[in-house]
Design a protein around this motif. Structure first.
Motif, PDB file in Angstrom:
ATOM      1  N   UNK A 182       0.837  -1.211   0.000  1.00  0.00           N
ATOM      2  CA  UNK A 182       0.000   0.000   0.000  1.00  0.00           C
ATOM      3  C   UNK A 182       0.866   1.252   0.000  1.00  0.00           C
ATOM      4  N   UNK A 183       1.922   1.248   0.789  1.00  0.00           N
ATOM      5  CA  UNK A 183       2.846   2.387   0.785  1.00  0.00           C
ATOM      6  C   UNK A 183       3.470   2.575  -0.595  1.00  0.00           C
ATOM      7  N   UNK A 184       3.882   1.481  -1.206  1.00  0.00           N
ATOM      8  CA  UNK A 184       4.453   1.563  -2.547  1.00  0.00           C
ATOM      9  C   UNK A 184       3.453   2.123  -3.539  1.00  0.00           C
ATOM     10  N   UNK A 185       2.205   1.651  -3.437  1.00  0.00           N
ATOM     11  CA  UNK A 185       1.166   2.120  -4.354  1.00  0.00           C
ATOM     12  C   UNK A 185       0.954   3.621  -4.216  1.00  0.00           C
ATOM     13  N   UNK A 186       0.867   4.103  -2.983  1.00  0.00           N
ATOM     14  CA  UNK A 186       0.619   5.531  -2.771  1.00  0.00           C
ATOM     15  C   UNK A 186       1.795   6.383  -3.216  1.00  0.00           C
ATOM     16  N   UNK A 187       2.986   5.801  -3.227  1.00  0.00           N
ATOM     17  CA  UNK A 187       4.188   6.514  -3.641  1.00  0.00           C
ATOM     18  C   UNK A 187       4.474   6.240  -5.121  1.00  0.00           C
ATOM     19  N   UNK A 188       3.468   6.464  -5.962  1.00  0.00           N
ATOM     20  CA  UNK A 188       3.605   6.135  -7.380  1.00  0.00           C
ATOM     21  C   UNK A 188       2.637   6.981  -8.194  1.00  0.00           C
ATOM     22  N   UNK A 189       2.708   6.816  -9.498  1.00  0.00           N
ATOM     23  CA  UNK A 189       1.794   7.512 -10.399  1.00  0.00           C
ATOM     24  C   UNK A 189       0.343   7.151 -10.078  1.00  0.00           C
ATOM     25  N   UNK A 190       0.048   5.857  -9.908  1.00  0.00           N
ATOM     26  CA  UNK A 190      -1.308   5.435  -9.576  1.00  0.00           C
ATOM     27  C   UNK A 190      -1.721   5.979  -8.212  1.00  0.00           C
ATOM     28  N   UNK A 191      -0.779   5.998  -7.270  1.00  0.00           N
ATOM     29  CA  UNK A 191      -1.081   6.507  -5.942  1.00  0.00           C
ATOM     30  C   UNK A 191      -1.411   7.987  -5.953  1.00  0.00           C
ATOM     31  N   UNK A 192      -0.689   8.750  -6.764  1.00  0.00           N
ATOM     32  CA  UNK A 192      -1.001  10.190  -6.857  1.00  0.00           C
ATOM     33  C   UNK A 192      -2.384  10.393  -7.457  1.00  0.00           C
ATOM     34  N   UNK A 193      -2.756   9.544  -8.406  1.00  0.00           N
ATOM     35  CA  UNK A 193      -4.098   9.638  -8.990  1.00  0.00           C
ATOM     36  C   UNK A 193      -5.154   9.365  -7.923  1.00  0.00           C
ATOM     37  N   UNK A 194      -4.893   8.381  -7.071  1.00  0.00           N
ATOM     38  CA  UNK A 194      -5.831   8.061  -5.982  1.00  0.00           C
ATOM     39  C   UNK A 194      -5.909   9.220  -5.000  1.00  0.00           C
ATOM     40  N   UNK A 195      -4.751   9.773  -4.629  1.00  0.00           N
ATOM     41  CA  UNK A 195      -4.752  10.892  -3.683  1.00  0.00           C
ATOM     42  C   UNK A 195      -5.379  12.144  -4.286  1.00  0.00           C
ATOM     43  N   UNK A 196      -5.333  12.255  -5.619  1.00  0.00           N
ATOM     44  CA  UNK A 196      -5.924  13.421  -6.285  1.00  0.00           C
ATOM     45  C   UNK A 196      -7.443  13.438  -6.169  1.00  0.00           C
ATOM     46  N   UNK A 197      -8.050  12.296  -5.832  1.00  0.00           N
ATOM     47  CA  UNK A 197      -9.510  12.250  -5.703  1.00  0.00           C
ATOM     48  C   UNK A 197     -10.007  13.243  -4.673  1.00  0.00           C
ATOM     49  N   UNK A 198      -9.230  13.462  -3.612  1.00  0.00           N
ATOM     50  CA  UNK A 198      -9.653  14.400  -2.572  1.00  0.00           C
ATOM     51  C   UNK A 198      -9.550  15.850  -3.027  1.00  0.00           C
ATOM     52  N   UNK A 199      -8.826  16.105  -4.098  1.00  0.00           N
ATOM     53  CA  UNK A 199      -8.728  17.460  -4.621  1.00  0.00           C
ATOM     54  C   UNK A 199      -9.920  17.849  -5.474  1.00  0.00           C
ATOM     55  N   UNK A 460      -1.402  -0.698 -11.325  1.00  0.00           N
ATOM     56  CA  UNK A 460      -1.446  -0.906  -9.885  1.00  0.00           C
ATOM     57  C   UNK A 460      -0.429  -1.943  -9.428  1.00  0.00           C
ATOM     58  N   UNK A 461      -0.384  -3.084 -10.097  1.00  0.00           N
ATOM     59  CA  UNK A 461       0.525  -4.146  -9.662  1.00  0.00           C
ATOM     60  C   UNK A 461       1.981  -3.715  -9.794  1.00  0.00           C
ATOM     61  N   UNK A 462       2.309  -3.047 -10.890  1.00  0.00           N
ATOM     62  CA  UNK A 462       3.679  -2.551 -11.061  1.00  0.00           C
ATOM     63  C   UNK A 462       4.046  -1.584  -9.950  1.00  0.00           C
ATOM     64  N   UNK A 463       3.092  -0.730  -9.577  1.00  0.00           N
ATOM     65  CA  UNK A 463       3.346   0.253  -8.520  1.00  0.00           C
ATOM     66  C   UNK A 463       3.494  -0.422  -7.157  1.00  0.00           C
ATOM     67  N   UNK A 464       2.617  -1.383  -6.867  1.00  0.00           N
ATOM     68  CA  UNK A 464       2.628  -2.038  -5.559  1.00  0.00           C
ATOM     69  C   UNK A 464       3.909  -2.828  -5.325  1.00  0.00           C
TER      70      UNK A 464
END
Length: 600
Positions: A182-199, A460-464
């Motif tokens: 999960x940490x790896x995912x959030x620290x990635x391109x896909x993770x930034x897209x997920x975090x961008x949802x709150x914006x 996602x898998x590549x990021x994780x």
């Protein structure tokens, strides 16, 4: 000054404590740690879903039930359908079937639930959570309310894990694997897209993020975490009944995520630990205090939630982090990373945007009436007018946020009306917002990297599993290049929320540039800026114009506009009343009457 500890040292100590815990603790405390691990696995999914993605779910306990019942049925049934017989009797094959089954169910439920917004979304999760709970207790195949017994122990390399002390390591291996991926995912391109949802959806879509896909990804991941927890729970308990999968347990999982820190990965462990230990302790202590048995701990947890939401909205993890300060690890850029490919810019003077007789009606209100304008490469066009003139509506027709009632908008010769924002962004049009839309807790570098989302393709898998590092280095280098381009290099690793308003508006431009556009749409970029900040913004826009980028500028500040732009289009009451060079527009009687207060 407090000593700063290395993150690796803290992690090493934590892993060492876990390794020796079953050897030195009594079976009671080992069992307690097992349940903390199981609950934390579910809460971790909610951290991703609720804390990071902003989607509230009360139904995660039902997904735990799917994992538990799938393995219970497959490992205890004497007869299975031929197409499923291959998975019978093996807990590990049952885990595979459970994960696949849960993913399918989550995709179906997510496709229905995630379309909802506001309070309807959590109400939707309550609805299917209750439905699945009663399904578990109703089907005779699942043992009704009595449940299923005789669930076999998990076997690893021929060794049966039939005691809590033996299953302890497997539970925590699952949990720690989920934490690190999960940490790896959030620290990635896909993770930034997920975090961008709150914006906000509009911002994320404008940066090329498929918000529906990102929401579904975290919904499915959270369901899979819950399924794995249910699988482990079934083989720990050796029997399954519906009681642990009801709505009240789903609410408890959400409590754990919120109390620990809904936006913090390690907060899931803290929340699960605090709630589980407090629940056990209160069940022993409160009846003695009140002199009778009852669910007094539920009342206590309700009060605790109110206090946490008032006093520590970010949960307990940030408070613990302040008590044990950890040395911050700053992300290093890879100077050797290959640059991202760039699209060739159109020739200067070439028309790149053309709006023809655009009309937008909202019922009886005509917000835009036969509006036409064009923007050329290497030109700044200002769209001005008094409040309510229809500028923002026109801006939305061009950028894909809205669709014209009639007329057409052409970008690089292709119609954009009806296309979604991310498709338009892929074509080479990028934008900023009237009200700054940034992710304040993320660094300047990460915010700008969101703009380059469409220039990567790792999933996602590549990021994780950290298989995206080469692409990630290229995306971050591109973000750093744009930050330096706009003059914010010294703030690259600062939190975006710590910048002054003028710097935040410049940051939005850097984020838009990271998408490699040939046309920039800027919505009131000078609003709220001081004089020197406006001067810096004007110099930046002149530099971009000189590089061949076309700019459409919606602005109120006449002094800022007239000294900067090449041409001006003036609107009033949804219509164009003037167009031309700045000096000509300034002398136009209709403009003076509508925008500057009239001619004396």
């Amino acid at each position: 000054m407090k000593p700063m500890f290395s993150p690796r040292l803290i992690l090493g100590v934590f892993l060492a404590v876990l390794a020796v815990a079953p050897l030195v603790l009594s079976p009671f405390y080992v069992t307690l740690l097992n349940y903390i691990g199981l609950y934390a696995l579910v809460a971790l999914g909610l951290v991703l879903l609720t804390g990071v993605g902003g989607l509230t779910s009360f139904g995660q306990a039902a997904f735990v039930g799917l994992g538990a019942y799938t393995t219970a049925v497959l490992t205890t049934a004497t007869e299975l359908p031929g197409w499923l017989a291959w998975a019978g009797g093996s807990p590990w094959l049952a885990l595979v079937v459970g994960l696949v089954f849960t993913a399918v169910v989550a995709l179906v439920l997510g496709s229905l639930t995630l379309r909802l917004s506001g309070h309807y979304l959590p109400l939707g999760t309550i609805a299917w959570g209750i439905s699945l709970y009663f399904l578990f207790g109703t089907l005779d195949t699942l043992g009704g309310h009595t449940g299923l017994t005789g669930v076999p122990p998990i076997t690893v390399f021929g060794f049966e894990l039939d005691r809590g002390e033996e299953l302890f390591y497997l539970i925590w291996l699952f949990l720690l694997s989920a934490v690190f991926t999960t940490q790896n995912l959030l620290d990635s391109r896909e993770g930034r897209a997920i975090r961008a949802l709150k914006g906000g959806m509009v911002m994320a879509e404008a940066m090329g993020v498929n918000t529906a896909r990102s929401r579904m990804i975290i919904f499915v991941i959270a369901a899979l975490h819950a399924c794995a927890s249910g699988w482990l729970y079934a083989h720990l308990q050796r029997f399954v009944n519906p009681t642990p999968f009801g709505l009240h347990i789903g609410i408890e999982y959400l409590f754990m995520a919120v109390v620990g820190g809904a936006g913090q990965v390690w907060g899931a462990l803290v929340g699960a630990g605090v709630i589980t230990i407090a629940k056990q302790w209160l069940q022993d202590v409160l009846p003695r205090i009140f002199g009778q048995s009852g669910n007094f701990e539920v009342i206590f947890f309700g009060l605790m939630m109110v206090i946490v939401l008032q006093r520590a909205r970010d949960g307990l993890w940030p408070l613990l982090a302040r008590l044990v300060p950890v040395r911050a690890t700053r992300r290093e850029l890879d100077a050797a990373a290959e640059a991202l490919p760039r699209k060739p810019l159109p020739a200067k003077g070439e028309v790149i945007l053309e709006a023809k007789e655009v009309t937008r009606r909202f019922g009886g209100l005509v917000a835009n009436n036969n509006m036409s304008l064009s923007v050329r490469a290497g030109e700044i066009l200002a769209l001005i007018g008094p409040n309510g003139a229809g500028k923002s509506t026109m801006f939305n027709q061009i950028s894909g946020v809205d669709t014209p009632t009639s007329g057409e908008v052409l970008f690089l010769g292709r119609a954009v009306a009806g296309r979604d924002s991310r498709e338009i962004a892929r074509m080479g049009m990028s934008r900023t917002f009237q009200h700054v839309k940034l992710l304040p807790t993320m660094t300047v570098l990460e915010n700008v990297a969101i703009g380059a989302h469409l220039r990567g393709d790792k999933g996602v898998l590549s990021s994780a599993w950290r298989l995206d590092r080469n692409e990630e280095a290229r995306l971050l280098n591109e973000a750093a290049r744009q930050i330096e381009r706009v003059g914010l290099a010294e703030h690259m690793f600062d939190a975006a929320g710590s910048l002054a308003l003028g710097q935040q508006r410049i940051l939005e431009i850097a984020r838009a540039l990271a998408a490699d556009p040939c046309l920039l749409l800027l919505d009131e970029p000078a609003a709220g800026l001081r004089f020197k900040e406006k001067q810096a913004l004007a110099e930046l826009l002149k530099k971009l114009r000189g590089e061949g980028i076309g700019i459409l500028l919606v602005e109120h500040d006449m002094d800022f506009v007239m000294g900067l732009v090449d041409r001006v289009v003036v609107m009033e009451f949804g219509q164009k009343i003037a167009e031309g060079l700045p000096e000509d527009v300034q002398r136009n009687p209709a403009v003076l009457e509508a925008y500057l207060g009239g001619v004396e």
